[in-house]
Scaffold this motif. Sequence first.
Motif, PDB file in Angstrom:
ATOM      1  N   LEU A 612       0.880  -1.011  -0.173  1.00 43.79           N
ATOM      2  CA  LEU A 612       0.062   0.358  -0.362  1.00 43.79           C
ATOM      3  C   LEU A 612       0.879   1.303   0.077  1.00 43.79           C
ATOM      4  O   LEU A 612       0.698   2.305  -0.513  1.00 43.79           O
ATOM      5  N   TYR A 613       1.996   1.475   0.929  1.00 45.98           N
ATOM      6  CA  TYR A 613       2.950   2.694   0.764  1.00 45.98           C
ATOM      7  C   TYR A 613       3.322   2.040  -0.274  1.00 45.98           C
ATOM      8  O   TYR A 613       3.709   4.121  -1.128  1.00 45.98           O
ATOM      9  N   GLU A 614       3.979   1.050  -1.023  1.00 46.86           N
ATOM     10  CA  GLU A 614       4.631   1.667  -2.129  1.00 46.86           C
ATOM     11  C   GLU A 614       3.252   2.617  -3.344  1.00 46.86           C
ATOM     12  O   GLU A 614       4.010   2.964  -4.052  1.00 46.86           O
ATOM     13  N   MET A 615       2.591   1.657  -3.843  1.00 47.51           N
ATOM     14  CA  MET A 615       1.740   2.343  -4.875  1.00 47.51           C
ATOM     15  C   MET A 615       1.235   3.699  -4.077  1.00 47.51           C
ATOM     16  O   MET A 615       1.555   4.843  -4.942  1.00 47.51           O
ATOM     17  N   ILE A 616       1.025   4.324  -2.621  1.00 52.45           N
ATOM     18  CA  ILE A 616       1.056   5.209  -2.624  1.00 52.45           C
ATOM     19  C   ILE A 616       2.316   6.544  -2.984  1.00 52.45           C
ATOM     20  O   ILE A 616       2.619   7.196  -3.389  1.00 52.45           O
ATOM     21  N   SER A 617       3.925   5.931  -3.162  1.00 50.47           N
ATOM     22  CA  SER A 617       4.764   6.321  -3.221  1.00 50.47           C
ATOM     23  C   SER A 617       4.870   6.106  -4.635  1.00 50.47           C
ATOM     24  O   SER A 617       5.289   7.355  -5.182  1.00 50.47           O
ATOM     25  N   LYS A 618       4.263   5.319  -5.813  1.00 49.79           N
ATOM     26  CA  LYS A 618       4.409   5.804  -7.380  1.00 49.79           C
ATOM     27  C   LYS A 618       3.687   6.796  -7.897  1.00 49.79           C
ATOM     28  O   LYS A 618       3.172   7.787  -8.541  1.00 49.79           O
ATOM     29  N   LEU A 619       2.543   7.390  -6.542  1.00 45.03           N
ATOM     30  CA  LEU A 619       1.868   8.838  -6.907  1.00 45.03           C
ATOM     31  C   LEU A 619       2.314   9.788  -6.677  1.00 45.03           C
ATOM     32  O   LEU A 619       2.693  10.738  -8.301  1.00 45.03           O
ATOM     33  N   ILE A 620       3.149   9.813  -5.784  1.00 43.72           N
ATOM     34  CA  ILE A 620       4.150  11.144  -5.765  1.00 43.72           C
ATOM     35  C   ILE A 620       5.615  10.678  -6.678  1.00 43.72           C
ATOM     36  O   ILE A 620       5.689  12.509  -7.045  1.00 43.72           O
ATOM     37  N   GLU A 621       6.001  10.132  -7.433  1.00 41.36           N
ATOM     38  CA  GLU A 621       6.748   9.470  -8.203  1.00 41.36           C
ATOM     39  C   GLU A 621       6.627  10.099 -10.197  1.00 41.36           C
ATOM     40  O   GLU A 621       7.012   9.782 -10.843  1.00 41.36           O
ATOM     41  N   HIS A 622       5.043  10.036  -9.856  1.00 45.96           N
ATOM     42  CA  HIS A 622       5.094   9.818 -11.422  1.00 45.96           C
ATOM     43  C   HIS A 622       3.672  10.884 -11.174  1.00 45.96           C
ATOM     44  O   HIS A 622       2.030  10.975 -11.582  1.00 45.96           O
ATOM     45  N   PRO A 623       4.437  12.054 -11.368  1.00 45.32           N
ATOM     46  CA  PRO A 623       3.520  13.458 -11.888  1.00 45.32           C
ATOM     47  C   PRO A 623       2.777  13.449 -13.095  1.00 45.32           C
ATOM     48  O   PRO A 623       1.903  14.295 -12.960  1.00 45.32           O
ATOM     49  N   GLU A 624       2.811  12.758 -13.849  1.00 49.72           N
ATOM     50  CA  GLU A 624       2.653  12.825 -15.002  1.00 49.72           C
ATOM     51  C   GLU A 624       1.041  11.973 -14.729  1.00 49.72           C
ATOM     52  O   GLU A 624       0.383  12.962 -15.350  1.00 49.72           O
ATOM     53  N   SER A 625       0.951  10.933 -14.499  1.00 46.56           N
ATOM     54  CA  SER A 625      -0.275   9.940 -13.557  1.00 46.56           C
ATOM     55  C   SER A 625      -0.737  11.299 -12.936  1.00 46.56           C
ATOM     56  O   SER A 625      -2.010  10.859 -12.661  1.00 46.56           O
ATOM     57  N   LEU A 626      -0.443  11.684 -12.135  1.00 45.02           N
ATOM     58  CA  LEU A 626      -1.346  12.331 -11.023  1.00 45.02           C
ATOM     59  C   LEU A 626      -1.476  13.789 -11.335  1.00 45.02           C
ATOM     60  O   LEU A 626      -2.948  14.096 -10.897  1.00 45.02           O
ATOM     61  N   GLN A 627      -1.448  14.258 -12.208  1.00 46.32           N
ATOM     62  CA  GLN A 627      -2.498  15.569 -12.803  1.00 46.32           C
ATOM     63  C   GLN A 627      -3.721  15.315 -13.634  1.00 46.32           C
ATOM     64  O   GLN A 627      -5.355  15.986 -13.115  1.00 46.32           O
ATOM     65  N   LYS A 628      -3.048  13.462 -14.475  1.00 47.18           N
ATOM     66  CA  LYS A 628      -4.586  13.549 -15.437  1.00 47.18           C
ATOM     67  C   LYS A 628      -5.533  12.746 -13.706  1.00 47.18           C
ATOM     68  O   LYS A 628      -7.098  13.455 -13.447  1.00 47.18           O
ATOM     69  N   LEU A 629      -5.282  11.603 -12.861  1.00 50.08           N
ATOM     70  CA  LEU A 629      -6.183  12.097 -11.396  1.00 50.08           C
ATOM     71  C   LEU A 629      -6.809  12.758 -11.268  1.00 50.08           C
ATOM     72  O   LEU A 629      -7.982  13.342 -10.825  1.00 50.08           O
ATOM     73  N   MET A 630      -5.930  14.043 -10.895  1.00 49.36           N
ATOM     74  CA  MET A 630      -6.358  15.488 -10.318  1.00 49.36           C
ATOM     75  C   MET A 630      -7.592  16.542 -11.467  1.00 49.36           C
ATOM     76  O   MET A 630      -8.219  17.108 -11.389  1.00 49.36           O
ATOM     77  N   GLN A 631      -7.313  15.559 -12.739  1.00 57.39           N
ATOM     78  CA  GLN A 631      -8.465  16.346 -13.416  1.00 57.39           C
ATOM     79  C   GLN A 631      -9.324  15.547 -13.687  1.00 57.39           C
ATOM     80  O   GLN A 631     -10.790  16.367 -14.967  1.00 57.39           O
ATOM     81  N   MET A 632     -10.071  14.507 -12.937  1.00 50.92           N
ATOM     82  CA  MET A 632     -10.825  13.147 -13.171  1.00 50.92           C
ATOM     83  C   MET A 632     -11.779  13.669 -12.642  1.00 50.92           C
ATOM     84  O   MET A 632     -11.998  14.007 -12.185  1.00 50.92           O
ATOM     85  N   THR A 633     -12.845  13.251 -13.468  1.00 51.44           N
ATOM     86  CA  THR A 633     -14.883  13.555 -12.526  1.00 51.44           C
ATOM     87  C   THR A 633     -15.064  12.536 -12.588  1.00 51.44           C
ATOM     88  O   THR A 633     -15.841  12.051 -11.656  1.00 51.44           O
ATOM     89  N   ASP A 634     -14.836  11.326 -13.439  1.00 54.60           N
ATOM     90  CA  ASP A 634     -15.497   9.716 -12.859  1.00 54.60           C
ATOM     91  C   ASP A 634     -14.853   8.745 -11.788  1.00 54.60           C
ATOM     92  O   ASP A 634     -13.979   8.836 -12.955  1.00 54.60           O
TER      93      ASP A 634
END
Length: 648
Positions: A612-634
């Motif tokens: 679980l913590y490794e998955m959370i680390s991936k959020l921090i390490e992949h800004p391109e994925s993070l920005q897409k997630l923050m734009q999603m509404t569905d």
Amino acid sequence: MDRRLRSILKELIQAKKALTSKFIANINQVTPRTTQEDIKKLNQQLLSHGASIQSIKGRGYHLHIEDEQLFRHFLTTALYENKDQKQIPNTPDQRVRYIIQKLLLTMDYLKLEDLADEMYISKATIQNDMKLVREHLSNFYLDIRVKPNYGIRIIGEEMKIRFCMAEYLIQRGSDSNGNIYDGFIRLPKEQTDFIKQTIIAHLEKQHMTLSDIAIQNLFIHIAIAVLRIQNGHPVDNDANPKQEITHTKEYKVAEKIVGDTEQELGVIFPPTETSYVALHLLGTKILTTADIEKNQDIESLLDPAIYELVIAILDRIELEMHLNIRHDRDLMINLGLHLKPAMNRYKYGMNIRNPMLESIKKNYQLAFQAAVHAGVVIEKYTEVTIDENEIAYLALHIGAAMERQKLKQGPKRCLIVCASGMGTSQLIYYRLKTKFNGKMDIAGTTEYYRLSTYPLDDIDFIITTIPIHEDLGIPVVEVNAIISKDDLQHISSYIAGTPSNVIRDFLQEDYLFLNQSFHAKEDVLAFMVSEIESDDLKRARFLESIYEREKIAPTAFGNLVAIPHPLTPQSQQTFISIATLTEPIPWTTERTVQFVLLLSVKKNSVEDLQPLYEMISKLIEHPESLQKLMQMTDKASFMSMMETLERL
């Protein structure tokens, strides 16, 4: 190249996909329009150095490298240019740091109008910045004095001022030559070389061993002392700890280091200064490997008070997190040897900076959380609150013990539960035996109705062909009666220590809140806790425990992500809740957040939460994925992308 352009270039280099102007703007705390102008300026510089920034419609900006060698040569000058070159601060963070640095170096009155002119900002802007300046200084028990027609200046105890200087005037991770600078301060190289060489020479003469970090902290302390004494600011004699340590070996060594420094640099250290140098040495001696090996009794290796503290720390960590490191001998010794000098630092209010702090928080989140519990115990025993710099040092020792524990673990033992008869259970037994020989030890098979009488003390997990709803205290992996490839993959993932689907296991769509509009972390946390539907959760206590954790060490981890969680488990199940915000909000005086992942670990959990913590680390390490997630509404699309990110 100014700091903002360097920041953009670093983000583009690290990103595997295009970054939107809004995401980059949030990182730099400017508007998307300003970012677009910055992109144009940066692109003009890159065009003649083997690279360009391409705009991809609907996706954002992407760095394209045409000439790798030419571009790499450019990076060595653009990203790591001479740090003495004056930079105009652009963001509120940079301006606050600039103002504090100027005040520390001047130690006299400065007019706000002059500071505003230097940074090309309005008087209203700098007045807003001054609120943040006061907040930062309050961490060092310092304040601002305002004198009409003269301006402002820093006031406070001399040692507190020096601690502040160590934080704001010394470049983090200063180079191996001993240079200390940040565009504001520089001692001549021959002086810094002499100070460091003198420290090492006297330690070697006395057969005293310090860690590299301890030597660096002592070096910084002496370098700042030289600067302050030269400017007429010695330490106040009223704070002198000299009488307690004057007869120690460490004090004698400190006298020799100070004496050589005085003679070489032409300064005079009052006795008080020598005492503080000695405090850096007091208790930092490390037992040799031979000492530890010939004495198997840990209690006799450590001071009684330190031994008691170590035991209390490990008991608390085991109670709260079940990491199975309670009896790790190396951990007990290493914590004890670390805490002995730490007690002296706490006693005299000597803060120690940790240049690895951010990296430890990002990469060793589970160990850092365990170290937070250690900090709570230390505060209880010593009545001194330690900061996250010290917590991060403790996390290193705990993380090493966790890795040792992994190496000690043999094959996991499982029990097969099957309701289809002996033939099916034997088929499953030999199918798994063939597939996982040496990787998994199958203790046996049993029918479901006999499970309640089966001893599970040495069983790590259960493989079952029927649903098991009761809590057995160990993980349960459900498979088909006829083992499929997916079942084998599921079991293989578990044996490797990675659940098949962290998102599916811990995140429900009902706990997902997209595109929320909040202006403060208190508002978003209160909202998220109030929306959690759970009869067993006492929401007021849950929120209170979250704030207790934040007080010890903020949970903003960079790249606009925060991972708040209670200090102690409050729920009957482990779960995560996520909120994305329309705009970033301030989480600390230095970090903003737009992606909030609220984590709650169940009481008395024996789950392996590392995945679980490794998955959370991936959020921090992949800004391109993070920005897409923050734009999603569905929500369904969000969950799907989170699962994709988990598999990276």
